[in-house]
Design a protein around this motif. Sequence first.
Motif, short mmCIF file in Angstrom:
data_model
loop_
_atom_site.label_atom_id
_atom_site.label_comp_id
_atom_site.label_asym_id
_atom_site.label_seq_id
_atom_site.Cartn_x
_atom_site.Cartn_y
_atom_site.Cartn_z
N PRO A 15 -60.84 19.87 10.96
CA PRO A 15 -60.15 18.72 11.44
C PRO A 15 -59.11 19.04 12.60
O PRO A 15 -58.27 20.20 12.41
N THR A 16 -58.92 18.00 13.21
CA THR A 16 -58.10 18.37 14.41
C THR A 16 -56.91 16.94 14.59
O THR A 16 -57.69 15.82 14.59
N GLY A 17 -55.98 17.03 14.42
CA GLY A 17 -54.85 16.07 14.42
C GLY A 17 -55.18 14.99 13.38
O GLY A 17 -55.39 15.19 12.23
N SER A 18 -55.39 13.58 13.68
CA SER A 18 -55.79 12.64 12.78
C SER A 18 -57.19 12.66 12.65
O SER A 18 -57.56 11.73 11.66
N LYS A 19 -58.14 13.28 13.35
CA LYS A 19 -59.52 13.22 13.18
C LYS A 19 -60.03 14.15 12.37
O LYS A 19 -59.91 15.54 12.02
N ALA A 60 -64.34 14.58 6.48
CA ALA A 60 -63.54 14.34 5.39
C ALA A 60 -63.18 15.65 4.49
O ALA A 60 -63.46 15.66 3.43
N LEU A 61 -63.02 16.75 5.43
CA LEU A 61 -62.65 17.90 4.95
C LEU A 61 -61.36 18.24 4.23
O LEU A 61 -61.10 18.88 3.44
N LEU A 110 -58.29 29.37 3.88
CA LEU A 110 -57.14 29.67 3.05
C LEU A 110 -55.92 28.97 3.31
O LEU A 110 -55.00 28.11 2.50
N SER A 111 -55.67 29.36 4.73
CA SER A 111 -54.25 28.51 5.16
C SER A 111 -54.37 27.06 5.36
O SER A 111 -53.41 26.19 4.96
N PHE A 112 -55.51 26.52 5.53
CA PHE A 112 -55.87 25.16 5.49
C PHE A 112 -55.59 24.61 4.07
O PHE A 112 -54.82 23.69 3.74
N PHE A 113 -56.09 25.39 2.97
CA PHE A 113 -55.72 24.80 1.56
C PHE A 113 -54.36 24.88 1.38
O PHE A 113 -53.86 24.04 0.43
N HIS A 114 -53.67 25.89 1.93
CA HIS A 114 -52.30 25.97 1.55
C HIS A 114 -51.52 24.86 2.40
O HIS A 114 -50.26 24.19 1.51
N ASP A 115 -51.94 24.45 3.39
CA ASP A 115 -51.35 23.20 4.00
C ASP A 115 -51.72 22.06 3.15
O ASP A 115 -50.52 21.09 3.13
N ARG A 116 -52.80 21.81 2.60
CA ARG A 116 -53.04 20.90 1.67
C ARG A 116 -52.33 20.79 0.37
O ARG A 116 -51.92 19.80 0.09
N LEU A 117 -52.03 21.88 0.12
CA LEU A 117 -51.51 22.15 -1.19
C LEU A 117 -49.94 21.63 -0.83
O LEU A 117 -49.27 20.92 -1.78
N LYS A 118 -49.26 21.93 0.12
CA LYS A 118 -48.00 21.40 0.58
C LYS A 118 -48.04 19.84 0.35
O LYS A 118 -46.77 19.29 -0.06
N VAL A 119 -48.89 19.28 0.98
CA VAL A 119 -48.91 17.63 0.99
C VAL A 119 -49.20 17.11 -0.32
O VAL A 119 -48.44 16.23 -0.67
N PHE A 120 -49.91 18.03 -1.12
CA PHE A 120 -50.29 17.72 -2.56
C PHE A 120 -48.90 17.60 -3.18
O PHE A 120 -48.43 16.68 -4.20
N LEU A 121 -48.11 18.71 -3.44
CA LEU A 121 -46.82 18.98 -4.04
C LEU A 121 -45.67 18.23 -3.70
O LEU A 121 -44.80 18.16 -4.16
N ARG A 122 -45.88 17.70 -2.41
CA ARG A 122 -44.80 16.77 -1.80
C ARG A 122 -44.21 15.71 -2.76
O ARG A 122 -43.28 15.49 -2.90
#
Length: 739
Positions: free
Chosen positions: A469-473, A477-478, A569-581
């Motif tokens: 994924p890049t930016g808003s694209k 659906a990753l 794994l870094s991508f997952f960590h970023d998604r986790l931040k959004v999830f836990l927000r």
Amino acid sequence: MPDLLIELFSEEIPARMQTRAGEDLKKRITDGLVEAGLTYSNAAALTTPRRLTLAVEGLLAQSPTIREERKGPKVGAPDKAIEGFLRGAGLTRDQLEERETPKGAVYFATIEKPGRPAAEIIAEVLEATIRNFPWPKSMRWGSGNLRWVRPLHSILCILSDDSGAQVVPMQVDGIRSGDTTAGHRFMAPNRFPVTSFEDYAAKLKRAFVLLSQDERAEHIWNDAQNMAFAAGLELVEDKGLLAEVAGLVEWPVVLMGKIDEEFLELPPEVLQTSMKEHQKFFSVKNPKTGRIERFITVANRETTDNGATILAGNQKVLSARLADAKFFWENDLRIAKADITQWTRALENVTFHNKLGTQAQRIERIAALARELAPVTGADPDQAEKAARLAKADLSSEMVYEFPELQGLMGRYYIEAAGEDAAVAAVAQEHYSPLGPSDDVPAAALSVAVALADKLDTLAGFWAIDEKPTGSKDPFALRRAALGVIRLILNNDLRLKLDRYFDSQLVRAESAANDTLASDDINALLGEIADHGVFGAAFQAVKEKLAEMPNGDFLRLEKKVPDTSDDLLSFFHDRLKVFLRDEGIRHDIIDACIAMEGNDDLNLLVKRARALNAVIATEDGENLVQGFKRANNILTQAEEKDGVEYSYGADVKFAETDSEKALFAALDGAQTRIDVALKSEDFPNAMAAMAALRGPVDAFFEDVQVNTDNDVIRRNRLNLLSQIRQVCSSVADLSRIEG
């Protein structure tokens, strides 16, 4: 203050475009008015299939006069500079004023822009809005150049107040504004004048037009529910269909029809989907049997026969549609019962992605990973592999070809018909979930294993070919897939190290993308990864087994897979931040936990983050962070100055004050409690033990000067600060906490 009424009357606007078009009309008109100086008190947009309407209340009668002062060139400047300033200001030289400034005499101009009548401004804004309206699709018609979603017939634009109404004069491509509109296309087609929004809405209702989409939807829903209830049946709720149908009619007339007996044995989902997609019908079910037995259709007019002719026509068309669905169902069942694996074999001819092979190859990867994940979820490995191989078989079925939204659900029916276990069949439907933040998360062990394998394979595959994924694209659906993995792990309290599964699936994906490894070689390599748990060690252990592999390919895999795994794994960590927000857990708190060992175990990571978040919210936790940072800063500066690293090695015999001795004791006690708590993964107790250091640390800094002249005492105290850092850092990296 006058009110403004605008109506853009056209041929039927597609239902899916109406809500957005109303919002665009409101924004573009009101933004244009405000920019020109016309404020208002309220604005509302309404839509029907044939009209976009905007009502603006409390509009200024004219824009205010604006006085603007501009600073010009210095007195005595070249004539060209002064003339240029005058042209820009629209003034003559005798209208300039000389003023003294700290830098000398300067010309100033006072420009007055008189206010303009509201009608003049509205005409300009409305014309620009019509000519540049952002329809997703538009068309030209006749000899004009105007583009509109469907042919535009008339423009109603009036300003009204207590003294009456006036037309705002304007035209677009020969369409002149006026004060008239038309009612229902069939029941009241004649045009009539209006004098205000209230008059407009009332006359439209008398002309068989309900202006409010919400009112139309409520009318449809209430009438449909009452009809179903009167027949002892139950209306199947579908908010999306309700909104769409409300956008298809101006005067909704609800009718209920019967489904022919020969179609009642079709799965209810098939009936519901066929009627919704092809006919825009609501389903009505028997609450006792769960069967769909009737349908609700919404006509756009009243008829003398109370809709009998309309209903008969709809039932005839529906029977033809359902005959197709019945044929698909019966034919698919016959194939599933004979040999359902022929569908999976057919997927060998269906490309999943040109760099990742066919759907059949992808299923092989998912099945292999599901087998590896089965022990983690509590599923039987053989069953997990079988379920994964069958889960996407229905993609080859005629029913799913006709109705793609039924994928998975039809698979469940077909796999059960093939004689497989119900738990294996359930995987076909459940392994796609969760599809979004509000979707249910599978709980059955088999479904969880295959759902994880499906999503991890998608992520690893697209990471392997560098389609991230890049930016808003995010065309594949990753982000949604990663969030699905996170929810599957947390909701089912799973413990798994993602790195290990990233590695294995990346090897499989790399092999598919580059055709470098034979299946036996892949299995050998992945077996070593499983045994060693570390990718580098796995490669070293399997080198001899892959001696025949071209060196370039081996080196590429050896280098790329670990790097790609870390990035994923870094991508997952970023998604986790959004999830836990949504839980109120800040990014810096998660970062403090990500820095710890075991950060590829998301369950462990979240438990640590939640515990740290709870401690930081307390006064002791907040103050301890400040104490830790003070200790860390002093220690870091001393290490840079002295060129050495101070590590835990402080000796209590060199302590001079009671607070210093108390800190030694507190640190020893805290370390013991923390070690015990961390061993059992009891993060709340580990955090509590760390927070209890707040008092001793505060007292130490109040009483003690660390950088004393006595080198022995100074080194001992710096080592004590190192012990503070080491004890706290065993729980979380507090240096990453902001503030």
